[in-house]
Design an enzyme around this catalytic site. Structure first.
Site, mmCIF file in Angstrom:
data_model
loop_
_atom_site.group_PDB
_atom_site.id
_atom_site.type_symbol
_atom_site.label_atom_id
_atom_site.label_comp_id
_atom_site.label_asym_id
_atom_site.label_seq_id
_atom_site.Cartn_x
_atom_site.Cartn_y
_atom_site.Cartn_z
ATOM 1 N N THR A 144 0.820 -1.211 0.000
ATOM 2 C CA THR A 144 0.000 0.000 0.000
ATOM 3 C C THR A 144 0.856 1.263 0.000
ATOM 4 O O THR A 144 1.857 1.347 0.711
ATOM 5 C CB THR A 144 -0.926 0.007 1.233
ATOM 6 O OG1 THR A 144 -1.787 -1.115 1.165
ATOM 7 C CG2 THR A 144 -1.758 1.279 1.291
ATOM 8 N N ALA A 254 -3.818 -13.730 3.555
ATOM 9 C CA ALA A 254 -4.155 -12.936 4.740
ATOM 10 C C ALA A 254 -5.658 -12.800 4.903
ATOM 11 O O ALA A 254 -6.178 -12.827 6.025
ATOM 12 C CB ALA A 254 -3.497 -11.562 4.635
ATOM 13 N N LEU A 350 -24.406 -2.918 26.684
ATOM 14 C CA LEU A 350 -23.659 -2.478 27.860
ATOM 15 C C LEU A 350 -23.960 -1.031 28.249
ATOM 16 O O LEU A 350 -23.486 -0.561 29.290
ATOM 17 C CB LEU A 350 -22.155 -2.641 27.630
ATOM 18 C CG LEU A 350 -21.574 -4.021 27.965
ATOM 19 C CD1 LEU A 350 -22.124 -5.106 27.045
ATOM 20 C CD2 LEU A 350 -20.058 -4.009 27.869
ATOM 21 N N GLU A 375 -6.731 -5.249 3.529
ATOM 22 C CA GLU A 375 -6.743 -6.462 2.690
ATOM 23 C C GLU A 375 -7.943 -6.459 1.745
ATOM 24 O O GLU A 375 -8.583 -7.482 1.525
ATOM 25 C CB GLU A 375 -6.741 -7.736 3.554
ATOM 26 C CG GLU A 375 -5.812 -7.734 4.738
ATOM 27 C CD GLU A 375 -4.346 -7.566 4.388
ATOM 28 O OE1 GLU A 375 -4.036 -7.348 3.208
ATOM 29 O OE2 GLU A 375 -3.520 -7.621 5.301
ATOM 30 N N THR A 377 -10.991 -3.355 0.627
ATOM 31 C CA THR A 377 -12.146 -2.727 1.264
ATOM 32 C C THR A 377 -13.410 -3.524 0.973
ATOM 33 O O THR A 377 -13.452 -4.356 0.065
ATOM 34 C CB THR A 377 -12.331 -1.292 0.746
ATOM 35 O OG1 THR A 377 -12.660 -1.355 -0.658
ATOM 36 C CG2 THR A 377 -11.072 -0.462 0.941
#
Length: 404
Positions: A144, A254, A350, A375, A377
Protein backbone atom coordinates in the site's frame (compact mmCIF):
# COMPACT_ATOMS: atom_id res chain seq x y z
CA UNK A 1 -23.15 -25.90 28.02
CA UNK A 2 -26.20 -24.16 29.45
CA UNK A 3 -29.71 -25.48 28.94
CA UNK A 4 -32.26 -23.44 26.97
CA UNK A 5 -34.80 -22.85 29.69
CA UNK A 6 -34.95 -21.91 33.33
CA UNK A 7 -31.31 -21.85 34.43
CA UNK A 8 -30.83 -18.08 34.40
CA UNK A 9 -27.23 -18.62 33.28
CA UNK A 10 -25.83 -17.09 30.11
CA UNK A 11 -24.35 -19.44 27.53
CA UNK A 12 -20.57 -19.23 27.89
CA UNK A 13 -19.94 -19.65 24.17
CA UNK A 14 -22.65 -18.56 21.72
CA UNK A 15 -21.20 -20.95 19.10
CA UNK A 16 -22.37 -23.82 21.33
CA UNK A 17 -25.81 -22.99 19.93
CA UNK A 18 -24.81 -24.62 16.62
CA UNK A 19 -22.47 -27.26 18.14
CA UNK A 20 -19.58 -25.65 16.30
CA UNK A 21 -16.97 -27.89 17.90
CA UNK A 22 -18.49 -30.99 16.29
CA UNK A 23 -17.41 -29.64 12.88
CA UNK A 24 -13.75 -29.88 13.91
CA UNK A 25 -11.31 -32.75 14.28
CA UNK A 26 -9.81 -33.55 17.66
CA UNK A 27 -6.47 -32.08 16.55
CA UNK A 28 -8.14 -28.86 15.38
CA UNK A 29 -9.99 -28.50 18.68
CA UNK A 30 -6.77 -29.02 20.62
CA UNK A 31 -4.92 -26.38 18.59
CA UNK A 32 -7.75 -23.92 19.18
CA UNK A 33 -7.81 -24.70 22.90
CA UNK A 34 -4.02 -24.35 23.19
CA UNK A 35 -4.10 -20.91 21.61
CA UNK A 36 -7.02 -19.86 23.81
CA UNK A 37 -5.19 -20.97 26.97
CA UNK A 38 -2.04 -19.06 26.00
CA UNK A 39 -4.03 -15.91 25.33
CA UNK A 40 -5.99 -16.20 28.58
CA UNK A 41 -2.78 -16.49 30.58
CA UNK A 42 -0.36 -14.27 28.70
CA UNK A 43 -2.35 -11.67 26.77
CA UNK A 44 -5.92 -11.01 27.88
CA UNK A 45 -5.08 -9.49 31.30
CA UNK A 46 -2.98 -6.81 29.57
CA UNK A 47 -5.13 -5.92 26.54
CA UNK A 48 -6.96 -2.88 27.96
CA UNK A 49 -3.64 -1.35 29.03
CA UNK A 50 -1.92 -2.17 25.72
CA UNK A 51 -4.78 -0.70 23.71
CA UNK A 52 -4.98 2.38 25.93
CA UNK A 53 -1.21 2.98 25.72
CA UNK A 54 -0.89 2.05 22.02
CA UNK A 55 1.62 -0.64 22.97
CA UNK A 56 2.59 -3.77 21.05
CA UNK A 57 4.28 -6.38 23.20
CA UNK A 58 7.11 -7.39 20.90
CA UNK A 59 8.30 -9.91 23.46
CA UNK A 60 5.30 -12.04 22.47
CA UNK A 61 6.83 -12.83 19.07
CA UNK A 62 9.14 -15.67 20.21
CA UNK A 63 6.38 -17.01 22.45
CA UNK A 64 4.01 -17.14 19.47
CA UNK A 65 6.80 -18.78 17.51
CA UNK A 66 7.34 -21.39 20.21
CA UNK A 67 3.64 -22.25 19.96
CA UNK A 68 4.08 -22.79 16.22
CA UNK A 69 1.66 -20.00 15.25
CA UNK A 70 3.94 -18.03 12.91
CA UNK A 71 3.57 -19.29 9.35
CA UNK A 72 1.82 -22.31 10.85
CA UNK A 73 0.11 -23.27 7.59
CA UNK A 74 3.41 -23.36 5.66
CA UNK A 75 5.59 -26.44 5.17
CA UNK A 76 9.24 -26.76 6.15
CA UNK A 77 11.81 -24.20 7.35
CA UNK A 78 10.64 -24.49 10.95
CA UNK A 79 6.95 -23.97 10.11
CA UNK A 80 4.31 -26.16 11.74
CA UNK A 81 2.63 -27.27 8.51
CA UNK A 82 -0.92 -27.40 9.89
CA UNK A 83 -4.03 -27.48 7.75
CA UNK A 84 -5.89 -24.32 6.78
CA UNK A 85 -8.74 -24.82 9.25
CA UNK A 86 -6.30 -25.07 12.16
CA UNK A 87 -4.65 -21.85 11.04
CA UNK A 88 -8.07 -20.24 10.78
CA UNK A 89 -9.03 -21.35 14.28
CA UNK A 90 -5.81 -19.87 15.66
CA UNK A 91 -6.71 -16.59 13.96
CA UNK A 92 -10.20 -16.83 15.47
CA UNK A 93 -8.77 -17.07 18.98
CA UNK A 94 -6.15 -14.38 18.36
CA UNK A 95 -8.74 -11.89 17.14
CA UNK A 96 -11.09 -12.84 19.95
CA UNK A 97 -8.34 -11.34 22.09
CA UNK A 98 -7.48 -8.38 19.84
CA UNK A 99 -7.36 -7.69 16.11
CA UNK A 100 -3.91 -6.15 16.51
CA UNK A 101 -2.46 -9.44 17.68
CA UNK A 102 -4.12 -11.39 14.88
CA UNK A 103 -2.82 -8.76 12.44
CA UNK A 104 0.72 -9.32 13.67
CA UNK A 105 0.44 -13.07 13.15
CA UNK A 106 -1.30 -12.66 9.77
CA UNK A 107 1.29 -10.24 8.43
CA UNK A 108 4.15 -12.34 9.75
CA UNK A 109 2.86 -15.63 8.35
CA UNK A 110 0.49 -14.92 5.47
CA UNK A 111 2.23 -11.88 3.96
CA UNK A 112 5.91 -11.74 4.92
CA UNK A 113 6.61 -15.46 5.26
CA UNK A 114 4.20 -16.54 2.53
CA UNK A 115 5.74 -14.13 0.03
CA UNK A 116 9.15 -15.69 0.67
CA UNK A 117 7.85 -19.26 0.85
CA UNK A 118 5.81 -18.96 -2.36
CA UNK A 119 7.97 -16.65 -4.48
CA UNK A 120 11.45 -16.68 -2.95
CA UNK A 121 14.64 -18.49 -3.84
CA UNK A 122 15.88 -21.40 -1.77
CA UNK A 123 18.63 -19.16 -0.38
CA UNK A 124 16.05 -16.54 0.68
CA UNK A 125 13.91 -19.21 2.31
CA UNK A 126 16.83 -20.64 4.26
CA UNK A 127 17.99 -17.19 5.32
CA UNK A 128 14.70 -15.77 6.57
CA UNK A 129 11.97 -18.36 7.17
CA UNK A 130 13.40 -20.21 10.22
CA UNK A 131 13.88 -16.96 12.16
CA UNK A 132 10.49 -15.62 11.14
CA UNK A 133 8.83 -18.90 12.17
CA UNK A 134 10.58 -18.77 15.55
CA UNK A 135 9.66 -15.13 16.11
CA UNK A 136 13.30 -14.15 16.53
CA UNK A 137 12.89 -12.11 13.35
CA UNK A 138 9.88 -10.01 12.32
CA UNK A 139 8.67 -9.31 8.81
CA UNK A 140 6.37 -6.85 7.10
CA UNK A 141 4.78 -6.46 3.67
CA UNK A 142 5.04 -3.22 1.74
CA UNK A 143 2.36 -2.87 -0.95
CA UNK A 144 0.00 0.00 0.00
CA UNK A 145 1.13 3.52 -0.87
CA UNK A 146 -0.15 6.94 0.25
CA UNK A 147 -2.08 7.42 -3.01
CA UNK A 148 -2.62 3.80 -4.02
CA UNK A 149 -4.48 1.44 -1.72
CA UNK A 150 -7.25 -0.30 -3.64
CA UNK A 151 -5.39 0.30 -6.91
CA UNK A 152 -1.97 -1.32 -6.42
CA UNK A 153 -1.37 -1.25 -10.17
CA UNK A 154 -0.78 2.51 -9.85
CA UNK A 155 2.07 2.19 -7.34
CA UNK A 156 4.83 4.76 -7.70
CA UNK A 157 7.58 2.88 -5.91
CA UNK A 158 10.18 2.08 -8.58
CA UNK A 159 13.07 -0.32 -8.84
CA UNK A 160 15.62 0.28 -11.58
CA UNK A 161 18.67 -1.73 -12.51
CA UNK A 162 22.14 -0.37 -11.88
CA UNK A 163 24.55 -2.98 -13.16
CA UNK A 164 23.68 -6.17 -11.31
CA UNK A 165 22.05 -4.20 -8.45
CA UNK A 166 18.60 -2.69 -8.01
CA UNK A 167 17.87 0.86 -6.79
CA UNK A 168 14.52 1.35 -5.02
CA UNK A 169 12.74 4.65 -4.42
CA UNK A 170 9.26 5.17 -2.99
CA UNK A 171 7.00 5.22 0.05
CA UNK A 172 4.70 2.60 1.53
CA UNK A 173 2.13 3.34 4.22
CA UNK A 174 -0.21 1.62 6.68
CA UNK A 175 2.30 -1.21 6.98
CA UNK A 176 1.66 -3.48 9.97
CA UNK A 177 4.91 -4.44 11.77
CA UNK A 178 6.83 -1.93 9.64
CA UNK A 179 8.59 -0.13 12.48
CA UNK A 180 9.79 -3.35 14.12
CA UNK A 181 10.43 -5.53 11.09
CA UNK A 182 13.83 -7.08 10.43
CA UNK A 183 12.92 -7.62 6.77
CA UNK A 184 10.35 -5.99 4.51
CA UNK A 185 8.85 -7.52 1.39
CA UNK A 186 8.57 -4.44 -0.82
CA UNK A 187 6.71 -4.41 -4.13
CA UNK A 188 7.88 -2.02 -6.82
CA UNK A 189 7.29 -1.25 -10.48
CA UNK A 190 10.15 -2.18 -12.80
CA UNK A 191 10.61 -2.10 -16.54
CA UNK A 192 9.55 -5.75 -16.39
CA UNK A 193 6.38 -5.18 -14.35
CA UNK A 194 5.74 -5.39 -10.60
CA UNK A 195 8.41 -7.32 -8.71
CA UNK A 196 9.05 -8.08 -5.05
CA UNK A 197 12.23 -7.36 -3.10
CA UNK A 198 13.47 -8.30 0.37
CA UNK A 199 14.81 -5.23 2.16
CA UNK A 200 16.60 -5.93 5.46
CA UNK A 201 16.42 -3.38 8.27
CA UNK A 202 19.54 -1.26 8.32
CA UNK A 203 19.92 -1.12 4.55
CA UNK A 204 21.15 2.41 3.70
CA UNK A 205 18.29 4.61 2.50
CA UNK A 206 15.61 2.42 4.11
CA UNK A 207 13.82 4.11 7.04
CA UNK A 208 10.49 3.71 8.83
CA UNK A 209 8.16 6.02 10.73
CA UNK A 210 5.44 4.73 13.01
CA UNK A 211 1.93 6.14 12.51
CA UNK A 212 0.47 7.49 15.73
CA UNK A 213 -2.81 8.97 16.95
CA UNK A 214 -4.73 5.86 15.85
CA UNK A 215 -8.17 5.08 17.25
CA UNK A 216 -8.05 1.53 15.89
CA UNK A 217 -5.52 -1.33 16.09
CA UNK A 218 -3.76 0.55 18.86
CA UNK A 219 -2.09 -2.60 20.23
CA UNK A 220 -0.31 -3.00 16.89
CA UNK A 221 2.57 -1.27 15.12
CA UNK A 222 1.58 0.55 11.92
CA UNK A 223 4.22 2.38 9.94
CA UNK A 224 5.40 4.12 6.82
CA UNK A 225 8.33 2.71 4.86
CA UNK A 226 10.62 5.15 3.03
CA UNK A 227 13.02 4.01 0.35
CA UNK A 228 15.47 6.65 -0.83
CA UNK A 229 18.01 5.26 -3.27
CA UNK A 230 18.02 1.87 -1.56
CA UNK A 231 20.62 -0.32 -3.27
CA UNK A 232 19.95 -4.05 -3.24
CA UNK A 233 21.86 -6.92 -4.79
CA UNK A 234 20.22 -8.99 -7.53
CA UNK A 235 19.55 -11.83 -5.08
CA UNK A 236 17.24 -9.56 -3.04
CA UNK A 237 14.54 -9.87 -5.71
CA UNK A 238 11.90 -12.57 -5.24
CA UNK A 239 12.57 -14.60 -8.39
CA UNK A 240 9.19 -16.29 -8.67
CA UNK A 241 6.95 -13.21 -8.50
CA UNK A 242 6.18 -11.24 -11.63
CA UNK A 243 3.25 -8.85 -11.95
CA UNK A 244 0.43 -8.20 -9.48
CA UNK A 245 -0.25 -11.92 -9.16
CA UNK A 246 2.60 -12.04 -6.63
CA UNK A 247 1.34 -9.57 -4.03
CA UNK A 248 -2.35 -10.37 -4.59
CA UNK A 249 -1.75 -14.07 -3.93
CA UNK A 250 -0.26 -13.08 -0.56
CA UNK A 251 -3.25 -10.87 0.23
CA UNK A 252 -5.56 -13.81 -0.44
CA UNK A 253 -3.72 -15.78 2.26
CA UNK A 254 -4.16 -12.94 4.74
CA UNK A 255 -7.84 -12.52 3.87
CA UNK A 256 -8.40 -16.16 4.73
CA UNK A 257 -7.10 -15.58 8.25
CA UNK A 258 -9.25 -12.48 8.55
CA UNK A 259 -12.50 -14.28 7.75
CA UNK A 260 -11.84 -16.62 10.67
CA UNK A 261 -10.51 -13.86 12.90
CA UNK A 262 -13.65 -11.77 12.51
CA UNK A 263 -15.67 -14.64 13.97
CA UNK A 264 -13.48 -14.45 17.07
CA UNK A 265 -14.04 -10.72 17.51
CA UNK A 266 -17.79 -11.21 17.15
CA UNK A 267 -17.81 -14.14 19.56
CA UNK A 268 -15.86 -12.29 22.23
CA UNK A 269 -18.13 -9.25 21.93
CA UNK A 270 -21.24 -11.39 22.30
CA UNK A 271 -19.77 -13.29 25.23
CA UNK A 272 -19.03 -10.00 27.00
CA UNK A 273 -22.55 -8.72 26.39
CA UNK A 274 -24.16 -11.97 27.55
CA UNK A 275 -22.18 -11.92 30.81
CA UNK A 276 -23.00 -8.29 31.40
CA UNK A 277 -26.71 -8.67 30.67
CA UNK A 278 -26.90 -11.62 33.05
CA UNK A 279 -25.59 -9.50 35.95
CA UNK A 280 -26.93 -6.03 35.11
CA UNK A 281 -30.22 -5.42 36.96
CA UNK A 282 -32.74 -2.85 35.83
CA UNK A 283 -36.39 -2.62 36.91
CA UNK A 284 -35.65 -5.36 39.47
CA UNK A 285 -34.43 -8.03 37.06
CA UNK A 286 -31.42 -8.80 34.85
CA UNK A 287 -31.63 -7.08 31.48
CA UNK A 288 -31.05 -10.47 29.83
CA UNK A 289 -34.69 -11.18 30.68
CA UNK A 290 -36.07 -8.35 28.54
CA UNK A 291 -37.52 -9.14 25.14
CA UNK A 292 -35.63 -6.50 23.19
CA UNK A 293 -32.32 -7.60 24.69
CA UNK A 294 -33.02 -11.22 23.85
CA UNK A 295 -33.93 -10.25 20.30
CA UNK A 296 -30.55 -8.56 19.97
CA UNK A 297 -28.83 -11.67 21.28
CA UNK A 298 -30.78 -14.00 18.98
CA UNK A 299 -30.03 -11.91 15.88
CA UNK A 300 -26.36 -11.66 16.77
CA UNK A 301 -26.05 -15.38 17.53
CA UNK A 302 -27.57 -16.24 14.15
CA UNK A 303 -25.18 -13.92 12.32
CA UNK A 304 -22.21 -15.24 14.28
CA UNK A 305 -23.17 -18.86 13.68
CA UNK A 306 -23.60 -18.31 9.96
CA UNK A 307 -20.18 -16.63 9.80
CA UNK A 308 -18.55 -19.50 11.68
CA UNK A 309 -20.13 -22.10 9.39
CA UNK A 310 -18.98 -20.16 6.34
CA UNK A 311 -15.45 -19.93 7.71
CA UNK A 312 -15.13 -23.67 8.30
CA UNK A 313 -16.65 -24.46 4.91
CA UNK A 314 -14.14 -22.19 3.17
CA UNK A 315 -11.36 -23.72 5.25
CA UNK A 316 -12.31 -27.20 4.09
CA UNK A 317 -12.32 -25.96 0.49
CA UNK A 318 -8.85 -24.49 0.99
CA UNK A 319 -7.55 -27.72 2.49
CA UNK A 320 -8.95 -29.54 -0.52
CA UNK A 321 -7.26 -27.15 -2.94
CA UNK A 322 -10.63 -25.94 -4.25
CA UNK A 323 -10.93 -22.45 -2.71
CA UNK A 324 -11.45 -19.75 -5.32
CA UNK A 325 -10.46 -16.09 -4.81
CA UNK A 326 -14.04 -14.84 -5.06
CA UNK A 327 -15.00 -17.24 -2.26
CA UNK A 328 -12.36 -15.65 -0.02
CA UNK A 329 -13.96 -12.30 -0.86
CA UNK A 330 -17.36 -13.69 0.16
CA UNK A 331 -15.95 -14.75 3.52
CA UNK A 332 -14.03 -11.56 4.21
CA UNK A 333 -16.91 -9.31 3.16
CA UNK A 334 -19.58 -11.16 5.10
CA UNK A 335 -17.72 -12.08 8.26
CA UNK A 336 -16.08 -8.73 8.93
CA UNK A 337 -19.30 -6.86 8.21
CA UNK A 338 -21.25 -9.12 10.57
CA UNK A 339 -18.60 -8.98 13.30
CA UNK A 340 -18.56 -5.19 13.21
CA UNK A 341 -22.36 -5.08 13.47
CA UNK A 342 -22.22 -7.51 16.42
CA UNK A 343 -19.57 -5.49 18.26
CA UNK A 344 -21.57 -2.29 17.82
CA UNK A 345 -24.80 -3.93 18.98
CA UNK A 346 -23.09 -5.48 21.98
CA UNK A 347 -21.86 -2.04 22.95
CA UNK A 348 -25.49 -0.90 23.13
CA UNK A 349 -26.34 -3.76 25.50
CA UNK A 350 -23.66 -2.48 27.86
CA UNK A 351 -25.07 1.05 27.76
CA UNK A 352 -22.77 3.76 29.05
CA UNK A 353 -20.43 1.11 30.49
CA UNK A 354 -19.87 -0.07 26.94
CA UNK A 355 -17.49 2.75 26.14
CA UNK A 356 -15.08 1.63 28.85
CA UNK A 357 -12.05 -0.52 28.04
CA UNK A 358 -13.12 -2.71 30.93
CA UNK A 359 -15.37 -4.34 28.33
CA UNK A 360 -14.18 -5.61 24.95
CA UNK A 361 -16.97 -4.70 22.45
CA UNK A 362 -15.94 -1.06 21.91
CA UNK A 363 -12.32 -2.15 21.40
CA UNK A 364 -13.39 -4.81 18.92
CA UNK A 365 -15.65 -2.33 17.12
CA UNK A 366 -12.82 0.18 16.79
CA UNK A 367 -10.43 -2.51 15.54
CA UNK A 368 -12.93 -3.94 13.07
CA UNK A 369 -13.30 -0.54 11.45
CA UNK A 370 -9.75 -1.11 10.19
CA UNK A 371 -10.29 -4.78 9.39
CA UNK A 372 -13.28 -3.78 7.23
CA UNK A 373 -10.92 -1.66 5.14
CA UNK A 374 -7.61 -3.49 4.93
CA UNK A 375 -6.74 -6.46 2.69
CA UNK A 376 -9.38 -5.13 0.31
CA UNK A 377 -12.15 -2.73 1.26
CA UNK A 378 -15.73 -3.94 1.49
CA UNK A 379 -16.40 -2.06 -1.76
CA UNK A 380 -13.64 -3.94 -3.59
CA UNK A 381 -14.82 -7.32 -2.32
CA UNK A 382 -18.38 -6.40 -3.31
CA UNK A 383 -17.13 -5.80 -6.86
CA UNK A 384 -15.29 -9.14 -6.85
CA UNK A 385 -18.46 -10.95 -5.79
CA UNK A 386 -20.53 -8.96 -8.27
CA UNK A 387 -18.23 -9.90 -11.13
CA UNK A 388 -18.33 -13.57 -10.11
CA UNK A 389 -22.15 -13.47 -10.20
CA UNK A 390 -22.60 -11.53 -13.44
CA UNK A 391 -19.48 -12.33 -15.42
CA UNK A 392 -18.97 -8.61 -15.98
CA UNK A 393 -16.23 -6.45 -14.52
CA UNK A 394 -17.58 -3.24 -13.05
CA UNK A 395 -15.51 -0.12 -13.54
CA UNK A 396 -11.96 -0.71 -12.29
CA UNK A 397 -12.89 -4.12 -10.83
CA UNK A 398 -10.59 -5.92 -13.25
CA UNK A 399 -7.63 -3.99 -11.83
CA UNK A 400 -8.17 -5.24 -8.30
CA UNK A 401 -9.47 -8.76 -8.77
CA UNK A 402 -7.68 -11.18 -6.38
CA UNK A 403 -5.72 -14.03 -7.93
CA UNK A 404 -4.93 -17.48 -6.65
Amino acid sequence: MSTPHGTGTAMSDPLDLIDFATLLTEEEREIQATVARFLADRVRPHLPEWFDNAHFARELAPELGALGLLGMHLEGYGCAGTNAVSYGLACLELEAADSGLRSFVSVQGSLSMYSIHRWGSEKQKQEWLPGLAAGTAIGCFGLTEPDFGSNPAGMRTRAVRDGSDWILDGTKTWITNGGIADVATVWANTEDGVRGFLVPRGTPGFTTRDIGRKLSLRASVTSELHLDGVRLPAEARLPGAKGLRGPLSCLNEARFGILFGAVGAGRDSLQAALRYADSRVQFDRPISGFQLTQRKFADMALALGNSALLAVHLGRLKDGGRLRPEQVSVGKLNNVREALAIARECRTVLGANGISLEHSPIRHANNLESVLTYEGTSEIHTLVVGQALTGRAARDAADVRPTS
